[in-house]
Write an enzyme that holds these catalytic residues in place. Structure first.
Site, short mmCIF file in Angstrom:
data_model
loop_
_atom_site.label_atom_id
_atom_site.label_comp_id
_atom_site.label_asym_id
_atom_site.label_seq_id
_atom_site.Cartn_x
_atom_site.Cartn_y
_atom_site.Cartn_z
N LYS A 188 79.94 9.16 45.88
CA LYS A 188 79.39 8.56 47.28
C LYS A 188 78.32 9.39 47.74
O LYS A 188 77.89 10.42 46.87
CB LYS A 188 80.46 8.46 48.26
CG LYS A 188 81.70 7.48 47.66
CD LYS A 188 81.23 6.01 47.97
CE LYS A 188 81.95 5.16 46.78
NZ LYS A 188 83.46 4.94 47.37
C1 LIG Z 1 84.59 4.00 47.32
C2 LIG Z 1 85.06 2.98 48.09
C3 LIG Z 1 85.94 2.76 49.02
C4 LIG Z 1 87.32 3.69 48.97
O1 LIG Z 1 87.10 4.92 49.20
P1 LIG Z 1 87.92 6.37 48.72
O2 LIG Z 1 87.40 7.42 49.46
O3 LIG Z 1 87.74 6.42 47.20
O4 LIG Z 1 89.47 5.92 49.13
C5 LIG Z 1 86.19 1.86 49.78
N1 LIG Z 1 85.30 0.99 50.11
C6 LIG Z 1 84.25 0.56 49.05
C7 LIG Z 1 83.13 -0.46 49.50
C8 LIG Z 1 84.02 1.82 48.28
O5 LIG Z 1 82.97 1.74 47.52
#
Ligand SMILES: *Cc1c(COP(=O)(O)O)cnc(C)c1O
Length: 386
Positions: A188
């Site tokens: 991310k």
């Molecule tokens: C990555 C992601 C999540 C989950 O994030 P985590 O930190 O891995 O739990 C939720 N929603 C979207 C749209 C994502 O891309």
């Protein structure tokens, strides 16, 4: 021709000496679980977002979404509107609480929730909506507010892609929604390895998040090591969860947060390079944010046009053969066996997402990418589509 060099993965983290030093220093401090670094990360994150929010760190965005819905009172039999164009986490957390996600179609060019489709999905059991700022392009905050007010709904924003991100002049996180959830997963826009943050302006919600992220133990326990009261005493006030963030992770997050804007600017630069270099090809390029706004550029998603020589799957294979990793964001929820079968979802009820899925893919875009690597991606795309 593109020279066959080392494989360029779809995503690589951007971790430098400063992050490494911060984690080491946190490890040497003697405090490994949630402690002073986590508290500082929360304060700095709240300041970064603005709007007088409180920030509560957790060990994933999935945990944050779960806690936010729990704190807002979502429970068995409730319905929560979720766009089909998202990661399964957005919908699974609704099931954790015995509620039902009502999955709706998205807009063709932004991949963000289609409020007309959402409107048709509202019933008297609908309690909330979870808009997703796909790829880091904000859902219009006025559209969210209008829809929520019209149907008297709670709003939890899935901002996993949206740091930093501005829509209609409002920083995602600083708006009117009940809670906004960010992800610090490895790929991310900022990362703590695994981690997440919930922001809210509702003090009661924040207090509930803090209690439930750590076993339902009353918040006072966080201060018990520093208080003059005996430190062994604590009270469990609810059957909570184990969702707290470790201090070394928070230490990494603080450095990443300090770099969030410059990393975003680098991704924007790389996106602009793709825009310029791919404009003449049979592909649709991503939608940009308005002039006053900010696209987080978490993802760079292109759609192949019908005149393209190859289809999406062939495109991905040929790119891999040329040494470039790509990905697909997302396989829409309605095409996954669990969601499809449990809720009897059919492609024809999601015409836009079903069509976009056949043509879309994500090119590599990460802030540690060099111009030379970006040139390799561009050359590979041009070779495949030539
Ligand atoms: C990555 C992601 C999540 C989950 O994030 P985590 O930190 O891995 O739990 C939720 N929603 C979207 C749209 C994502 O891309």
């Amino acid at each position: 021709m593109v020279a066959i060099e080392e494989f360029l993965p779809f995503a690589l983290p951007d971790i430098g000496d400063e992050e490494i030093a911060a984690v080491v220093s946190s490890m040497r401090s003697g405090w490994l679980t949630t402690g002073p670094s986590a508290a500082a990360f929360e304060r700095e994150f709240a300041d970064f977002v603005g709007g007088d929010v409180e920030a509560v760190c957790v060990n994933s965005a999935t945990a944050g979404l779960h806690l936010a819905l729990e704190a807002l009172g979502i429970g068995p039999g409730d319905e929560v509107i979720v766009p089909t164009w998202t990661f399964t986490a957005t919908a699974e957390v609704v099931r954790y609480l015995g509620a039902h996600p009502v999955i709706v179609d998205v807009e063709e060019d932004t991949f963000n929730v289609d409020f007309d489709a959402a409107k048709r999905a509202v019933t008297d059991r609908t309690k909330a909506i979870i808009p997703v700022h796909f790829a880091g392009l904000a859902v219009d905050p006025y559209a969210i507010r209008r829809f929520a007010d019209e149907h008297d709904l709670l709003v939890v924003e899935d901002a996993a892609h949206a740091l930093p991100c501005v829509g209609a002049g409002t920083m995602v996180g600083a708006g009117e929604s009940d809670a906004v959830v960010f992800s610090f997963y490895a790929t991310k826009t900022i990362t703590t390895g695994e981690g997440g943050m919930v922001v809210t302006r509702n003090k009661d919600v924040a207090a509930r998040l803090r209690t439930m992220r750590l076993h339902g133990i009353n918040r006072n326990v966080f201060d018990r090591y520093r208080s003059t009261k005996p430190s062994w005493h604590y009270e469990v006030v609810a059957p909570g969860y184990k969702y707290n963030l470790t201090d070394p992770a928070a230490a990494m997050g603080r450095v990443q947060l300090g770099r969030a804007r410059s990393m975003r600017d680098r991704r924007a630069e790389l996106a602009a390079r793709y825009d310029a270099a791919l404009a003449d090809l049979p592909v649709k390029l991503p939608t940009h944010a308005g002039a006053e706004d900010l696209h987080a550029w978490h993802l760079y998603v292109i759609r192949l046009q019908e005149s393209s020589r190859v289809d999406r799957n062939q495109f991905i294979e040929e790119m891999a053969r040329l040494g470039v990793g790509t990905s697909v964001h997302f396989i829409p929820l309605h095409q996954h066996p669990y969601w499809r079968d449990a809720y009897e979802l059919r492609d024809r009820d999601f015409p836009v997402a079903s069509q976009n899925f056949t043509t879309s893919l994500s090119l590599p875009l990460f802030s540690s990418m060099t111009d030379a690597q970006s040139d390799r991606v561009i050359a590979a795309v041009r070779t495949v589509l030539a």
